[in-house]
Design an enzyme around this catalytic site. Sequence first.
Site, short mmCIF file in Angstrom:
data_model
loop_
_atom_site.label_atom_id
_atom_site.label_comp_id
_atom_site.label_asym_id
_atom_site.label_seq_id
_atom_site.Cartn_x
_atom_site.Cartn_y
_atom_site.Cartn_z
N GLY A 1 -38.95 17.59 -48.23
CA GLY A 1 -37.79 17.55 -49.13
C GLY A 1 -37.48 16.10 -49.48
CB VAL A 2 -34.38 14.58 -50.87
CG1 VAL A 2 -34.14 13.43 -51.79
CG2 VAL A 2 -34.08 15.88 -51.55
CG HIS B 1 -37.68 -1.97 -79.68
ND1 HIS B 1 -38.63 -1.08 -79.23
CD2 HIS B 1 -38.37 -3.08 -80.09
CE1 HIS B 1 -39.83 -1.61 -79.37
NE2 HIS B 1 -39.71 -2.82 -79.88
CE LYS C 1 -32.00 6.40 -51.74
NZ LYS C 1 -31.53 7.67 -51.17
N GLY D 1 -10.33 14.66 -35.90
CA GLY D 1 -9.24 15.48 -36.45
C GLY D 1 -9.49 16.96 -36.24
N GLY E 1 -33.46 19.73 -43.80
CA GLY E 1 -32.17 20.12 -44.35
C GLY E 1 -31.01 19.72 -43.45
NE ARG E 2 -27.03 15.51 -44.04
CZ ARG E 2 -27.06 14.69 -42.98
NH1 ARG E 2 -28.21 14.32 -42.45
NH2 ARG E 2 -25.92 14.24 -42.47
P1 FAD Z 1 -20.29 12.73 -44.86
O1 FAD Z 1 -20.80 11.59 -45.60
O2 FAD Z 1 -21.17 13.41 -43.87
O3 FAD Z 1 -18.97 12.24 -44.14
C1 FAD Z 1 -18.23 13.06 -43.30
C2 FAD Z 1 -17.41 12.16 -42.39
O4 FAD Z 1 -16.51 12.99 -41.66
C3 FAD Z 1 -18.25 11.40 -41.36
O5 FAD Z 1 -17.90 10.04 -41.41
C4 FAD Z 1 -17.87 12.02 -40.02
O6 FAD Z 1 -17.86 11.06 -38.97
C5 FAD Z 1 -16.45 12.51 -40.31
N1 FAD Z 1 -16.02 13.65 -39.50
C6 FAD Z 1 -16.66 14.82 -39.29
N2 FAD Z 1 -15.89 15.65 -38.56
C7 FAD Z 1 -14.75 14.97 -38.29
C8 FAD Z 1 -13.55 15.30 -37.59
N3 FAD Z 1 -13.37 16.51 -37.05
N4 FAD Z 1 -12.59 14.37 -37.51
C9 FAD Z 1 -12.74 13.14 -38.10
N5 FAD Z 1 -13.83 12.78 -38.78
C10 FAD Z 1 -14.82 13.70 -38.88
N6 FAD Z 1 -26.80 11.64 -51.53
C11 FAD Z 1 -26.87 11.11 -52.75
O7 FAD Z 1 -26.08 11.49 -53.63
N7 FAD Z 1 -27.77 10.12 -53.05
C12 FAD Z 1 -28.63 9.66 -52.13
O8 FAD Z 1 -29.43 8.76 -52.42
C13 FAD Z 1 -28.60 10.21 -50.83
N8 FAD Z 1 -29.44 9.76 -49.88
C14 FAD Z 1 -29.37 10.29 -48.63
C15 FAD Z 1 -30.26 9.84 -47.68
C16 FAD Z 1 -30.23 10.35 -46.40
C17 FAD Z 1 -31.20 9.83 -45.37
C18 FAD Z 1 -29.26 11.34 -46.06
C19 FAD Z 1 -29.18 11.89 -44.68
C20 FAD Z 1 -28.37 11.80 -47.01
C21 FAD Z 1 -28.42 11.29 -48.31
N9 FAD Z 1 -27.57 11.74 -49.30
C22 FAD Z 1 -27.65 11.22 -50.56
C23 FAD Z 1 -26.55 12.78 -49.04
C24 FAD Z 1 -25.17 12.14 -48.83
O9 FAD Z 1 -25.25 11.22 -47.77
C25 FAD Z 1 -24.14 13.22 -48.55
O10 FAD Z 1 -24.17 14.18 -49.57
C26 FAD Z 1 -22.75 12.63 -48.47
O11 FAD Z 1 -22.66 11.64 -47.48
C27 FAD Z 1 -21.73 13.73 -48.17
O12 FAD Z 1 -20.46 13.18 -48.16
P2 FAD Z 1 -19.28 13.87 -47.34
O13 FAD Z 1 -18.10 12.99 -47.48
O14 FAD Z 1 -19.16 15.29 -47.72
O15 FAD Z 1 -19.78 13.89 -45.83
P1 NAI Z 2 -34.28 19.20 -48.05
O1 NAI Z 2 -33.54 20.47 -48.15
O2 NAI Z 2 -34.34 18.30 -49.23
O3 NAI Z 2 -35.79 19.49 -47.65
C1 NAI Z 2 -36.11 20.14 -46.46
C2 NAI Z 2 -37.56 20.57 -46.53
O4 NAI Z 2 -37.95 21.01 -45.25
C3 NAI Z 2 -37.79 21.74 -47.49
O5 NAI Z 2 -38.86 21.45 -48.32
C4 NAI Z 2 -38.06 22.91 -46.56
O6 NAI Z 2 -38.91 23.88 -47.13
C5 NAI Z 2 -38.70 22.20 -45.39
N1 NAI Z 2 -38.60 22.93 -44.12
C6 NAI Z 2 -37.55 23.61 -43.63
N2 NAI Z 2 -37.84 24.11 -42.41
C7 NAI Z 2 -39.11 23.72 -42.14
C8 NAI Z 2 -39.97 23.92 -41.03
N3 NAI Z 2 -39.58 24.61 -39.96
N4 NAI Z 2 -41.22 23.39 -41.08
C9 NAI Z 2 -41.64 22.68 -42.16
N5 NAI Z 2 -40.85 22.47 -43.24
C10 NAI Z 2 -39.60 22.98 -43.23
O7 NAI Z 2 -33.67 18.45 -46.78
P2 NAI Z 2 -33.75 16.97 -46.28
O8 NAI Z 2 -34.93 16.28 -46.83
O9 NAI Z 2 -33.55 17.07 -44.82
O10 NAI Z 2 -32.49 16.32 -46.95
C11 NAI Z 2 -31.20 16.90 -46.71
C12 NAI Z 2 -30.33 16.71 -47.89
O11 NAI Z 2 -29.85 15.36 -47.94
C13 NAI Z 2 -31.00 16.91 -49.23
O12 NAI Z 2 -31.09 18.25 -49.58
C14 NAI Z 2 -30.05 16.20 -50.14
O13 NAI Z 2 -28.96 17.02 -50.41
C15 NAI Z 2 -29.61 15.01 -49.29
N6 NAI Z 2 -30.40 13.85 -49.64
C16 NAI Z 2 -30.32 13.37 -50.92
C17 NAI Z 2 -31.05 12.29 -51.31
C18 NAI Z 2 -30.97 11.84 -52.71
O14 NAI Z 2 -30.08 12.29 -53.42
N7 NAI Z 2 -31.84 10.94 -53.16
C19 NAI Z 2 -31.93 11.57 -50.38
C20 NAI Z 2 -31.97 12.18 -49.07
C21 NAI Z 2 -31.21 13.26 -48.73
#
Ligand code: FAD
Ligand code: NAI
Length: 490
Positions: free
Chosen positions: A197-198, A469, A62, A126, A296-297
């Site tokens: 995707g996102v 407004h 962001k 952990g 995806g993740r």
């Molecule tokens: P994580 O944030 O992944 O945290 C898990 C933590 O556990 C990590 O710090 C890791 O180091 C630690 N860990 C893992 N295994 C172990 C272990 N065995 N021992 C000790 N520590 C460990 N979501 C939104 O809502 N809004 C957004 O705008 C948004 N933007 C995003 C943009 C990007 C580029 C990405 C990749 C993701 C985005 N997301 C967004 C998704 C969001 O980041 C995740 O949904 C969120 O971080 C998940 O939180 P969590 O605590 O489940 O896991």
């Molecule tokens: P995503 O699930 O949003 O999108 C992945 C895209 O990749 C899909 O459209 C899928 O059809 C496509 N895809 C999958 N395999 C493919 C292939 N082999 N070739 C071409 N296309 C393929 O996953 P993304 O963008 O990696 O984000 C992961 C997650 O992180 C999101 O789903 C969301 O949960 C979180 N996120 C949230 C944000 C927000 O809330 N603003 C911002 C960024 C991430």
Amino acid sequence: MSTEQQFDVVVIGGGPAGYIAAIRAAQLGMSAACIESAAYADPKGDVRLGGTCLNVGCIPSKALLQSSELYDQAGHAFHMHGITTDKVAMDVGAMQLRKQNIVSQLTTGIRGLFKKNKVTLLAGHGSFAQRQGDLWALDVSRDETVSRVLAKHVVVATGSSARHLPDIEVDNQFICDNVGALDFDAVPARLGVIGSGVIGLELGSVWRRLGAQVTVLEAMPDFLAACDPAIAKEAWKSLVQKQGLGVKLGAHISSVQVVANKSGKGKAASSIVRIEYEHADEHQVLECDRLIVSVGRVPNTIGLNAGAVGLAMNDRGFVEVDDHCRTNLENVWAVGDVVRGPMLAHKGMEEGVMVAECIAGQAGHVNYQAIPWIIYTHPEIAWVGQTEQQLKAAGTPYKAGQIPFLANGRALGQGDPQGFVRMYAHAETDAILGVHIIGNNASELIAEAVVAMELGASSEDLARICHGHPTLSEVMHEAALACDKRPLHF
Ligand code: FAD
Ligand code: NAI
């Protein structure tokens, strides 16, 4: 006698789901610890809290979106207001430094919150050791040293990592996942993205605004298939047709390689990425300077020793939980990206609160029907509740109200009237079933819809609420009126 530290609650993982679970548990009077590995360590080697979200996700993306949006506006929108500028330039290093400072400020802030709430931070990896009477023994390993802690309750909050594709090696230099894609030191002339995707759309937007020619290869035939169809159509018009984000739907990757850049002269990179793919029955080649793989993740469970203690997981590797995030093991809970549901920081945080409250004997609860989604493109996209295709598939009788921002004085004054609010309400009960926004500030506007749905409001309820407004929120008001076919300004 045991010398191991013992806590009421030990959380594994210090991302948004985990740190919130630990803080809420401490607020409720329990002794709480959080184990966080050194996955995100600062230059001194200190563990950084905040997980994916703060370090390589929500917050840094962001920050870059904001910088690139301002750059874009300076080049393309300021003139509408009568502002002229000399040549606008972007210092990518300064932009990245600003981003990193925000990340540091927030991750340090979580440490402060731990201190304030008396949450113990255990730095290390952990894993489950064994059940010891009515306690869980956990190992915390760091730099060859293993220490053991005991917990009455364990919360698994280990999050997720980028999914990588077979045979495509992510080096985070030329071929990047979210980690490398947030750290480019220069604007690539040609950026490839796999997955629309996102992440693909947000980070593709960042680098397109800064001047990269962006090509997004998406396997699916539909654009933004999870969105309401009207929103997806408008987003296509705006992002692809107007802004020039090059999205190719139905593209199937055959190979990706880092190859020598034969035409690279002077400072040009010595290597480029060559992607071969099938599209519209043709074999095609894309050459680019950087590639982002955002497909995806996947949940992080490797190294937890989950199998040894019998922690149940589903066939996609997510920890199995019930509606209250209880796992199959006594006093073991799991929250956030490592369990089912949308991978969103706010969803994980709500689960963290719920679990801590359930452990404390309270009635913790998450309303999974009222979790907002936001995509921070320009225009922003945000929604809560059901889409039109979901309503149709479920056979739910509904009525729709849609109002464009073009009919709103504030949007016109801001010079950004694209998009609309689309609201669905039950045809008989009038309960709001879904709200979908594409437009400036959709990320903030959606909060009203979330509150309305959480409180079980009808479209009539929203229509009878006084909205300031001139504000963008008046479009939400008008959309509610439009559900009853009586908008006042459209
Ligand atoms: P994580 O944030 O992944 O945290 C898990 C933590 O556990 C990590 O710090 C890791 O180091 C630690 N860990 C893992 N295994 C172990 C272990 N065995 N021992 C000790 N520590 C460990 N979501 C939104 O809502 N809004 C957004 O705008 C948004 N933007 C995003 C943009 C990007 C580029 C990405 C990749 C993701 C985005 N997301 C967004 C998704 C969001 O980041 C995740 O949904 C969120 O971080 C998940 O939180 P969590 O605590 O489940 O896991
Ligand atoms: P995503 O699930 O949003 O999108 C992945 C895209 O990749 C899909 O459209 C899928 O059809 C496509 N895809 C999958 N395999 C493919 C292939 N082999 N070739 C071409 N296309 C393929 O996953 P993304 O963008 O990696 O984000 C992961 C997650 O992180 C999101 O789903 C969301 O949960 C979180 N996120 C949230 C944000 C927000 O809330 N603003 C911002 C960024 C991430």
